[in-house]
Scaffold this motif. Structure first.
Motif, short mmCIF file in Angstrom:
data_model
loop_
_atom_site.label_atom_id
_atom_site.label_comp_id
_atom_site.label_asym_id
_atom_site.label_seq_id
_atom_site.Cartn_x
_atom_site.Cartn_y
_atom_site.Cartn_z
N GLN A 151 28.16 44.80 56.71
CA GLN A 151 27.05 44.54 55.66
C GLN A 151 25.96 45.22 55.83
O GLN A 151 25.58 45.68 56.80
N GLY A 152 25.15 45.09 54.89
CA GLY A 152 23.89 45.75 54.77
C GLY A 152 22.86 44.77 54.22
O GLY A 152 23.15 43.79 53.41
N ILE A 153 21.57 45.05 54.74
CA ILE A 153 20.43 44.36 54.20
C ILE A 153 19.33 45.13 53.64
O ILE A 153 19.19 46.15 54.22
N LEU A 171 14.70 36.57 54.44
CA LEU A 171 15.63 37.07 55.60
C LEU A 171 15.51 37.09 56.94
O LEU A 171 16.52 37.06 57.70
N LEU A 172 14.39 36.86 57.31
CA LEU A 172 13.99 36.89 58.93
C LEU A 172 14.31 35.66 59.46
O LEU A 172 14.53 35.75 60.83
N GLU A 173 14.41 34.90 58.71
CA GLU A 173 14.67 33.47 59.19
C GLU A 173 15.95 33.23 60.29
O GLU A 173 17.00 34.06 59.99
N ASP A 174 15.98 32.40 61.30
CA ASP A 174 16.76 32.27 62.41
C ASP A 174 18.31 31.90 61.67
O ASP A 174 19.16 32.31 62.17
N ASN A 175 18.09 31.14 60.72
CA ASN A 175 19.35 30.43 60.10
C ASN A 175 20.19 31.87 59.16
O ASN A 175 21.21 31.37 58.71
N VAL A 176 19.72 32.82 59.10
CA VAL A 176 20.39 33.87 58.23
C VAL A 176 21.15 34.75 59.39
O VAL A 176 20.72 35.45 60.26
N VAL A 220 6.68 46.59 62.74
CA VAL A 220 7.81 47.02 63.72
C VAL A 220 8.62 45.72 64.08
O VAL A 220 9.88 45.84 64.41
N ARG A 221 7.72 44.58 64.21
CA ARG A 221 8.43 43.65 64.97
C ARG A 221 9.54 42.86 63.87
O ARG A 221 10.52 42.57 64.26
N GLN A 222 9.17 42.98 62.53
CA GLN A 222 9.94 42.37 61.62
C GLN A 222 11.24 43.17 61.67
O GLN A 222 12.29 42.74 61.54
#
Ligand code: ADP
Ligand code: MG
Length: 694
Positions: free
Chosen positions: A317-319, A379-384, A402-404
């Motif tokens: 898969q890709g984001i 997209l960054l959220e834990d539930n993704v 960089v963190r994101q």
């Protein structure tokens, strides 16, 4: 011994002779709190008082040092109330000059006829004799000089702190640490790159014994700063998975060729080259961390699509993450259209979707029923969670940290990472600012584009410009009008854009549909206005710079920028890139009210070039790098001495050295590199917050 010096460096400057509470507050204003802050407060320039001149060699208007004998008693001349001149004749074997002091009665007691002094001051020559005003003077005694016969530092200062005070305090501070500073650069690096000792460097950067010593000192300190910068970035790269075992994607030649042939245009040579670089990375077992830099309109989206397709065809898969919702929607639509015949499933994930919608999308992503997800920060959220994430793409890199990127990567097992940016930066600088990434540049626009015509105007042209806007609107086109950030404050920014929008709506174009977006609006409000502009429901969109990372509206053909002189050139270029996206001839009109030579020169660059790289290079040349390519905005440590433009040669050496040392000791954990590693961690603590260095 070593911990001793570290403690001293951390101490408050009040431990230095000559700094009590009141004075320390003035130093605080300069950002100086500790002894270390002080000794790394490098001079902004120097006054060379080291070269003695004869009186006959003096040049009108220049500063000079000379030695002479006092020929007369000090005369006192009251010019008017509050202004008294004290003058004395001074002679050497080539001529005579007059030294003049204003309101300094004590000099009367200082000079005696027949005595020999060294003077330093600015020479003026209106009359028979040259005159030196308020010269610094020192008696020739035992050959020791403090204020003359040497190169003296000049510091950026603040009211209440004279150069002499800073110099005196600096001397005391250097005395405190002299000889004790620990050289954290490994010996072989110092030897190979001919770097002087650290104690010598600090003493000579502040009080150089000669120009040559100053150059040695500066070279060492600049090298050291850039070396640490480079090593820090490379360590981040390592921490992010560089060199780690990654995914080997398949070639899928047939499918990709089929996709390319269905595009309806041929890839430019630059796109082909960059795509090749990405393919090599993706097929190798190394994790990819690559930046794709390409001017607006250079065709980065197609490259992203190719990479996503390759990942999907290999079973992953890709984001793709973008900074705003409206961009996410646009990319989603573009990619859906591009991939229509490729049998790929795409999904959109953005903050405004309902909980129910999100839940469904999230479960499909986790189950692997969705191949490609396009979205925002959502997209960054834990539930993704992903079924098998193989590729992460972020668009418009300067909006993400960089963190994101690391958070996204963490959702797969060492997925490949591709970062896209339209910010044009000269390659050499990009190597530093994005030192944690490999770089590919799309330096060519698809052929057949009509270059945007750019005109610089002033307020006297307003009538004509307004007429021109009307003409375009009556032909069915749309117009952007951008107002600058007047102050740092968002409130003022919003107000000025608002006032202008109102004026435009109620006076200039009261019969047209005028919309407004600014940074104070919520993102859903902004998106709404942008969307109706994109849908053709608004003729003129007045905005602040929020449209910079904007949307694609091919029908918009005129970009008007108010007070263009207040923008950086690269930013103007980005803004201009909002038009010229369709088949219509497009225009950019820059209002410039500044008469300054630099402003006029910068506006000329915009008129004459449409190449983002040329423009940013010119901007750098005209303005110098500190202002625009602030390392700060890239989340990098502040540079105290190196100049990314002027010190290009040293940058290259530092890069070579950094690569070499990592080849010997990849994690910098050998004894000789421990100190160096501490230094890097210290400097990069901001950027490294959530990434652990191995
Ligand atoms: P950007 O680099 O600004 O993201 P896009 O990827 O949005 O640029 O591309 C801008 C436009 O150019 C799109 O409409 C795209 O389809 C088109 N395009 C991309 N590559 C080419 C090409 N090689 N030849 C012609 N048009 C192209
Ligand atoms: Mg783009």
């Amino acid at each position: 011994m070593n911990s001793g010096i570290d403690d001293i460096l951390k101490k408050s400057i009040q431990c230095i002779k000559g700094v009590a509470e009141k004075r320390s507050k003035l130093f605080h204003k300069l950002g100086i709190f500790s002894v270390y802050d002080l000794i790394t407060f490098f001079p902004r320039g120097y006054e060379d008082r080291s070269k003695l001149k004869k009186i006959s060699q003096m040049v009108n208007g220049e500063e000079c040092t000379f030695e002479g004998i006092v020929m007369s008693k000090v005369s006192e001349k009251r010019i008017r109330k509050g202004l008294t001149l004290y003058q004395v004749f001074i002679k050497d074997d080539t001529g005579t000059v007059i030294a003049t002091w204003f309101n300094q009665p004590f000099v009367k007691k200082l000079f005696y006829v027949g005595e020999r002094y060294i003077f330093y001051g600015k020479v003026t020559g209106k009359y028979k004799y040259f005159e030196v005003s308020n010269p610094v003077y020192e008696k020739v005694e035992n050959g020791e000089f403090k204020n003359t016969m040497r190169i003296l530092p000049v510091y950026s200062s603040t009211a209440g702190l004279s150069q002499n005070t800073i110099r005196a305090v600096m001397e005391n501070a250097l005395e405190l640490v002299d000889g004790a500073l620990d050289d954290f650069l490994p010996y072989w690096i110092r030897k190979e790159y001919r770097l002087c000792d650290i104690n010598y460097a600090f003493s000579n950067i502040h009080f150089p014994r000669s120009e040559e010593d100053l150059n040695y000192a500066r070279y060492r300190l600049v090298f050291e700063e850039l070396f640490i910068l480079q090593l820090g970035l490379l360590s981040i790269k390592t921490a992010l998975g560089d060199g780690k075992e990654g995914i080997c994607f398949g070639t899928h030649e047939k499918e990709l060729a089929h996709f390319i042939s269905g595009l309806g245009f041929e890839l430019t040579n630059a796109q082909k080259r960059v795509w090749k670089e990405i393919e090599i990375d993706m097929e190798s077992n190394r994790v990819m961390n690559r930046l794709v830099q390409g001017d607006v309109g250079s065709g980065k989206t197609v490259i992203a699509a190719l990479a996503l397709l390759k990942a999907v065809k290999s079973g992953y898969q890709g984001i793709m993450m973008v900074p705003t919702e409206i961009l996410a929607k646009q990319h989603f639509e573009t990619l859906c259209a591009l991939m229509e015949k490729s049998g790929v499933t795409l999904s959109l994930l953005v903050g405004s979707q309902t909980a129910k919608q999100k839940k469904e999308i999230l479960s499909r992503i986790e189950a692997g029923e969705v191949d490609i997800v396009i979205g925002t920060h959502a997209l960054l959220e834990d539930n993704v969670k992903f079924y098998r994430l193989g590729l992460v793409i972020t668009d418009e890199q300067h909006r993400f940290g960089v963190r994101q990127r690391a958070v996204l990567s963490g959702k797969g097992e060492n997925p490949d990472v591709l970062v896209m940016t339209a910010t044009p930066i000269p390659r050499t600088l990009a190597l530093i600012l994005y030192g944690d990434l490999d770089i590919s540049i799309i330096d060519e626009l698809p052929s057949g584009r009509k270059p945007i015509k750019t005109y610089v105007v002033d307020n006297s042209m307003r009538e004509r410009v307004n007429k021109f806007i009307r003409k375009n609107v009556s032909e069915g086109r749309q117009v952007y009008i951008v107002c600058p950030l007047v102050e740092e404050s968002d409130a003022i920014e919003a107000k000025s854009a608002l006032e202008l929008a109102e004026k435009i709506a109620k006076e200039d174009f009261k019969d047209l549909r005028v919309g407004l977006v600014h940074g104070k609006m919520s993102s859903s409000e902004k998106d709404k206005v942008m969307q109706s502009f994109a849908d053709g429901e608004i003729d003129i969109l007045v905005s602040t710079t929020v449209i910079e990372v904007g949307i694609n509206v091919p029908n918009a053909t005129v970009m008007v920028i108010e007070n263009a002189e207040r923008f950086g050139l690269a930013q103007l270029h980005q803004l201009r890139g909002r038009v010229g996206r369709g088949g219509y001839q497009s225009y950019c009109i820059l209002y410039n009210e500044s008469k300054s030579k630099i402003a006029i020169e910068r506006m000329k660059v915009m008129e004459n070039s449409t190449d983002g790289f040329v423009i940013s290079e010119k901007d750098l040349e005209i303005r110098g790098p500190g202002e625009f390519f602030g390392t700060r905005q890239h989340g990098l440590p502040e540079l105290k001495i190196a100049n990314l433009y002027r010190d290009m040669d040293i940058i290259k050496k530092a890069q070579k050295a950094a690569a070499e040392i990592l080849r010997r000791d990849r994690l910098l954990c050998e004894e000789e590199n421990i100190k160096l590693k501490e230094k890097i961690v210290e400097k990069f603590k901001e950027k490294l917050k959530d990434i652990s260095l191995n």
